[in-house]
Enzyme design. Structure first.
Site, PDB file in Angstrom:
ATOM      1  NE  ARG A  51      -2.163  -1.091   3.490  1.00  0.00           N
ATOM      2  CZ  ARG A  51      -2.648  -1.298   4.703  1.00  0.00           C
ATOM      3  NH1 ARG A  51      -3.919  -1.094   4.940  1.00  0.00           N
ATOM      4  NH2 ARG A  51      -1.890  -1.712   5.694  1.00  0.00           N
ATOM      5  CE  LYS A 149       3.008 -19.550  13.431  1.00  0.00           C
ATOM      6  NZ  LYS A 149       3.818 -18.525  14.074  1.00  0.00           N
ATOM      7  CG  HIS A 179      10.271 -20.101  10.336  1.00  0.00           C
ATOM      8  ND1 HIS A 179       9.203 -19.839  11.161  1.00  0.00           N
ATOM      9  CD2 HIS A 179      11.371 -19.986  11.119  1.00  0.00           C
ATOM     10  CE1 HIS A 179       9.651 -19.585  12.376  1.00  0.00           C
ATOM     11  NE2 HIS A 179      10.966 -19.670  12.384  1.00  0.00           N
ATOM     12  CE  LYS A 183      13.867 -22.629  13.049  1.00  0.00           C
ATOM     13  NZ  LYS A 183      14.626 -21.447  13.427  1.00  0.00           N
ATOM     14  CD  GLU A 217      10.503 -18.024  20.742  1.00  0.00           C
ATOM     15  OE1 GLU A 217      10.937 -17.297  19.840  1.00  0.00           O
ATOM     16  OE2 GLU A 217       9.306 -18.154  21.000  1.00  0.00           O
ATOM     17  CG  ASP A 236       3.280 -17.892  17.953  1.00  0.00           C
ATOM     18  OD1 ASP A 236       3.113 -17.440  16.818  1.00  0.00           O
ATOM     19  OD2 ASP A 236       4.312 -17.677  18.627  1.00  0.00           O
ATOM     20  CG  HIS A 241       7.028 -23.411  14.404  1.00  0.00           C
ATOM     21  ND1 HIS A 241       6.800 -23.260  13.058  1.00  0.00           N
ATOM     22  CD2 HIS A 241       7.038 -22.158  14.913  1.00  0.00           C
ATOM     23  CE1 HIS A 241       6.684 -21.962  12.778  1.00  0.00           C
ATOM     24  NE2 HIS A 241       6.812 -21.280  13.884  1.00  0.00           N
ATOM     25  CE  LYS A 332       6.722 -15.922  21.882  1.00  0.00           C
ATOM     26  NZ  LYS A 332       7.482 -16.039  20.649  1.00  0.00           N
TER      27      LYS A 332
HETATM   28  C1  BG6 Z   1       7.250 -17.789  14.888  1.00  0.00           C
HETATM   29  C2  BG6 Z   1       6.414 -17.398  16.070  1.00  0.00           C
HETATM   30  O1  BG6 Z   1       6.528 -18.605  14.019  1.00  0.00           O
HETATM   31  O2  BG6 Z   1       8.403 -18.502  15.350  1.00  0.00           O
HETATM   32  C3  BG6 Z   1       7.207 -16.563  17.052  1.00  0.00           C
HETATM   33  O3  BG6 Z   1       5.271 -16.646  15.627  1.00  0.00           O
HETATM   34  C4  BG6 Z   1       8.484 -17.265  17.438  1.00  0.00           C
HETATM   35  O4  BG6 Z   1       6.433 -16.288  18.222  1.00  0.00           O
HETATM   36  C5  BG6 Z   1       9.245 -17.740  16.197  1.00  0.00           C
HETATM   37  O5  BG6 Z   1       9.275 -16.370  18.184  1.00  0.00           O
HETATM   38  C6  BG6 Z   1      10.441 -18.602  16.566  1.00  0.00           C
HETATM   39  O6  BG6 Z   1      11.198 -18.843  15.421  1.00  0.00           O
HETATM   40  P1  BG6 Z   1      12.758 -19.150  15.504  1.00  0.00           P
HETATM   41  O7  BG6 Z   1      13.146 -19.449  14.097  1.00  0.00           O
HETATM   42  O8  BG6 Z   1      13.409 -17.925  16.063  1.00  0.00           O
HETATM   43  O9  BG6 Z   1      12.890 -20.324  16.423  1.00  0.00           O
END
Ligand code: BG6
Length: 485
Positions: A51, A149, A179, A183, A217, A236, A241, A332
């Site tokens: 945009r 996502k 993602h 990895k 994390e 999430d 994942h 987290k």
């Molecule tokens: C994302 C989540 O998909 O993956 C985040 O929305 C998270 O909350 C992240 O922090 C973690 O990814 P990575 O590659 O840093 O482990």
């Protein structure tokens, strides 16, 4: 070792949402790195669409700044950056409003090259984008679309999104990114399992006591509190994942490393997941400290019952895994950033040694990040004359050490996945039925705690999560591995 970079076909990649956070942090710096590596061919083009009212020069400046910020200094070659920027164009398009920009976009597309469209925008715009691409004749039966996502927040919304995309594109054209599948070490899971004879005969509940999957994390949800509060750790991280990691550990060998063969096997695992009883779930929220806000402040919702931590015990109901629990946890603001899969083997059936105290189980640890590698603990005799005493030693393999310089060249998840889109390889992308099955398992779990009005337990930042999570293991006579880098 010399890494083999095979250039991909010539492409026109349109990134919708090209001025957004994901594009700036991951997609565009990733494409630059692939250009630098010689994988993106000189004739390929990247067209930013958003945009924001920008011209091509303005967009190139934005991308240059993103490269400065998100590409490491040793990869920032001014001449290469300048050459990369030459491949960029920009069109200003507001997908929710009118026709402006679409004709210009059509004018930029070339015949005879791969066309890919990355929807790095809110899912509510997927339908409109797909429709406009078709209405303007920009997308055809060969084009690919990439989506991210959150792909729905439950089964109903995921189905609706799938249906929207399916009304314009074939499943073979849709690339749903998780993602974690991009990895390096995650893909290595498949190599470890299916390219070695060593593990597979032991890879079942006869020999494996339990599996732990940890994605810890240190960051909180600061800055994305309003998104996260509608999501929580289950939606999430676990639904996508962690479940993908579980699938790669639990699946049967596919007949070939082929997109549908791999995804068929993962789907079978997801369908075999048992409902999780209330007692096998622990949810947490991080507490405030003297200097840092807690989850309730970060999420700007003082009554929030959303979890920033979850641990759960999961059963895969099939022949291979009956009676081998999978313990999953993610959160987290934990003690360290550490993601790993630990496979704990059973005790030998009979011990010929008297040293019961010295004995420990064999554990195969696959470290996903940081310090990617593998570690297998084995028992040996304690050196010296003290009799036949046992001790545990690690057979440790750090990928960085084993691969040397080549490890530094490993593309990050987004780079690899975007190149796979151009190559037309869907192996590392979620299929629609797989995604729906994942939600079908997740929904009743979330509905269960919502119906009971459960509140997450508090945990201190820098800890390993709520105390109750320890109990989840202790009551089974097991313990979590320490969370450490
Ligand atoms: C994302 C989540 O998909 O993956 C985040 O929305 C998270 O909350 C992240 O922090 C973690 O990814 P990575 O590659 O840093 O482990």
């Amino acid at each position: 070792m010399v890494s083999r970079v095979i250039p991909v076909e010539v492409f026109d990649l349109v990134i919708f949402g090209a001025t957004g956070d994901l594009a700036r942090r991951k997609i565009l710096p990733g494409l630059y790195r692939r250009f630098l590596a010689g994988q993106m061919t000189a004739e390929s083009r990247i067209i930013g669409a958003a945009r924001t009212d920008l011209d091509t020069a303005g967009f190139r400046k934005l991308v240059q700044d993103a490269i400065e910020e998100f590409v490491s200094a040793d990869r920032r070659d001014p001449a290469m950056i300048a050459a990369f920027l030459e491949h960029l164009d920009y069109v200003s398009i507001d997908a929710s409003k009118g026709e402006a920009g679409w004709t210009s976009l059509n004018g930029l597309m070339r015949a005879g090259v791969v066309r890919a469209f990355y929807f790095s925008v809110a899912p509510s715009l997927f339908g409109e984008l797909a429709e406009k691409l078709h209405a303007h004749g920009i997308a055809d039966g060969q084009s690919r679309i990439v989506v991210e996502k959150p792909f729905g927040r439950d089964l109903a919304t995921a189905r609706a999104l799938n249906a929207t995309l399916a009304s314009h594109f074939e499943e073979s054209q849709i690339y749903r990114i998780d993602h974690y599948l991009g990895k390096e070490t995650v893909q290595n899971l498949m190599a470890v399992r299916f390219a070695n004879i060593l593990f597979e005969p032991l890879w079942n509940s006869q020999f494996i006591d339990h599996v732990q999957i940890t994605v810890a994390e240190t960051v909180g949800v600061e800055g994305r509190g309003s998104y996260y509060d509608k999501s929580g750790a289950m939606r999430d991280m676990v639904q996508n994942h962690l479940m993908q990691l579980l699938c790669l550990i639990a699946m049967e060998p596919p007949y070939h490393f082929d997109p549908n063969a791999v995804r068929d096997e993962k789907l079978k695992v997801i369908r075999a997941l048992q409902p999780v009883p209330h007692d096998d779930i622990v949810r947490g929220q991080y507490n405030p400290t003297k200097t840092a806000p807690g989850y309730l402040e970060d999420s700007e919702n003082p009554d929030s019952r959303t979890e920033s931590y979850i641990a759960l015990k999961v059963h895969v109901a099939n022949w291979r895994w009956k009676n081998t629990p999978f313990y999953l946890r993610t959160g987290k603001k934990l003690r360290a950033r550490a993601s790993e899969i630990a496979i704990t083997f059973k005790e030998p059936p009979h011990s010929i040694f008297d040293d019961a105290e010295g004995w420990r189980e064999n554990v195969l640890v696959i470290r996903l990040q940081p310090n990617e590698g593998m570690n297998l603990t084995v028992m040996i005799k304690e050196p010296g004359p003290g009799g036949m005493r046992l001790m545990q030693v690690p057979l440790d393999m750090s990928f960085a050490e084993a691969l040397g310089e080549e490890a530094a060249d490993i593309p990050d998840a987004y780079e690899r996945l975007i190149m796979d889109v151009i190559r037309g390889n869907q192996t590392l992308f979620m299929r629609g039925d797989e995604l729906e099955a994942a939600w079908a398992w997740t929904d009743p779990i979330i509905q269960g705690w919502e119906a009971r009005g459960d509140k997450p337990k508090g945990y201190d930042p820098g800890s390993s999560g709520p105390e109750d999570a320890l109990m989840l293991m202790h009551r089974d006579g097991r313990r979590w591995r320490e969370i450490k880098e």
